[in-house]
Design an enzyme around this catalytic site. Sequence first.
Site, PDB file in Angstrom:
ATOM      1  CG  HIS A 306      -1.934   1.157   1.520  1.00 22.84           C
ATOM      2  ND1 HIS A 306      -2.670   1.934   1.238  1.00 22.84           N
ATOM      3  CD2 HIS A 306      -3.203   0.972   0.623  1.00 22.84           C
ATOM      4  CE1 HIS A 306      -3.667   2.636   1.382  1.00 22.84           C
ATOM      5  NE2 HIS A 306      -3.877   1.958   1.071  1.00 22.84           N
ATOM      6  CG  ASP A 363      -8.242  -4.790  -3.066  1.00 21.02           C
ATOM      7  OD1 ASP A 363      -7.579  -3.325  -3.219  1.00 21.02           O
ATOM      8  OD2 ASP A 363      -9.517  -4.283  -2.959  1.00 21.02           O
TER       9      ASP A 363
END
Length: 429
Positions: A306, A363
């Site tokens: 991320h 996700d």
Amino acid sequence: MSGKAVLKLEGKEYEFDTLVGSEGEKAIDFTKLRARTGYVGFDPGYGNTGSCRSSITFVDGEKGILRYRGYPIEEIAEHATFLETAYLLIHGDLPTAQQLDAFVSDVSNHTMLHEDIKRFYAGFPKKAHPMAVSSAVAGALSAFYPEHLDPAKDQDLNKAIIRLIAKLPTIISYAYKHSAGQPFMYPRNNLDYASNLLRMMFATPCEEYEVDETVAKALDILLILHADHEQNCSTSTVRLVGSSMSNLFASVSAGISALWGPLHGGANQKVVEMLESIASGEGSAEVFLEKAKSRDDTTRLMGFGHRVYKNYDPRATIIKKACSDVLEKLGIHSKLLEIAVRLEEIALSDEYFVSRRLYPNVDFYSGIIYQAINFPVNLFTALFAMGRLPGWISQWVEMHDDKGFKIGRPRQIYEGATQRPWKPLEERL
Ligand code: SDX
């Protein structure tokens, strides 16, 4: 409290103000950098650039903190509904019982699409990706509601907001029904937001769909967890498109397109495809991770890493637990969940991932729940868009509420050809 930053450049010193946010985030105010120094900042991907001031969502990537309007995501996921969260993001505080009832009623009463919009779907191929359809139909709302075209003159922006939140589940479920060759199911005003989506997706004229409360609650929590995430790629897109005074529907349509990318919201679809490829024996978890680590291979461990979180994404923690709860309630043994847990175990003790501070993101586990609920894999990112919609709207509104906002227009460092004379066709070899 603000201080000063001093820039030494070509023998001169320039002082710039600094800003400090309510959570201690610090910035140097470079709004006059080029005018004063002739230099621009250079920051491809904007990893070191603050594009705006915002009061909506706070993320501390080092500590794995996420708060919407100051409320920790863990508490919102535990206590709120998705529409309550949408109200919080858009209006800045939790609604009273009366405000929430009015908001829910407004949304329930605007879920139908104009009958002429239904004809759009007949023009799409059955294999059209739901994100292509959702982006097109969301943008087309600006053709059906011309009163919302000019943000400066929109006497009822709240109506546009209600219409978008109310209609996106219908738009998405109709995309699925069209691809399945099944008739559209009209929304039901007596159902809550998540249940309405489930019924529009899985009921048919021949057979009702009994909504499982656990499933509807898990879906509502997933929507909450996706609702906003400060200036991510798709939200920045919505702000940039809106900064030209483009209407809210067109701005959200652009946001849907940005979210589609596999490095952003499209990752949830890629995660399940990755897990299925491992499950089908195309390679073990260990073999896959070696590929994901190799510079020679473009493979990435989808759902990991991320730009901001250099710690466990708090949303992934909540989704992982919800995943186990839903699968247990449905009595499903998920091979994909086993593989995902195995991949996480190995990666979190592997120097490559540890040294780069790569952890599961929002996700990594979400697709396993969506699949357990029988959503088709290519619809997962559209479900992400449904969750992110109130975040996009709140950020777009916050930008327009700042009367000093400017059209977004970054600069560049030109490295192309310097001036050269025109070359006639006959001289071009
Ligand atoms: C979302 O911004 C948001 O808030 C997004 C989001 C939201 O709510 O809106 O949180 C939603 O988009 C989550 C991210 C979903 N995407 C994926 O899961 C795709 C896989 N992840 C990566 O592609 C990547 O981690 C990004 C795109 C998410 C972040 O990329 P960055 O910050 O640009 O980091 P990078 O690509 O520069 O990677 C740094 C290093 C590189 O290695 P080196 O060149 O230093 O050797 O880490 C490696 C990368 O190769 N790396 C990975 C990896 N992610 C980064 N290696 C293998 N697998 C991965 N998943």
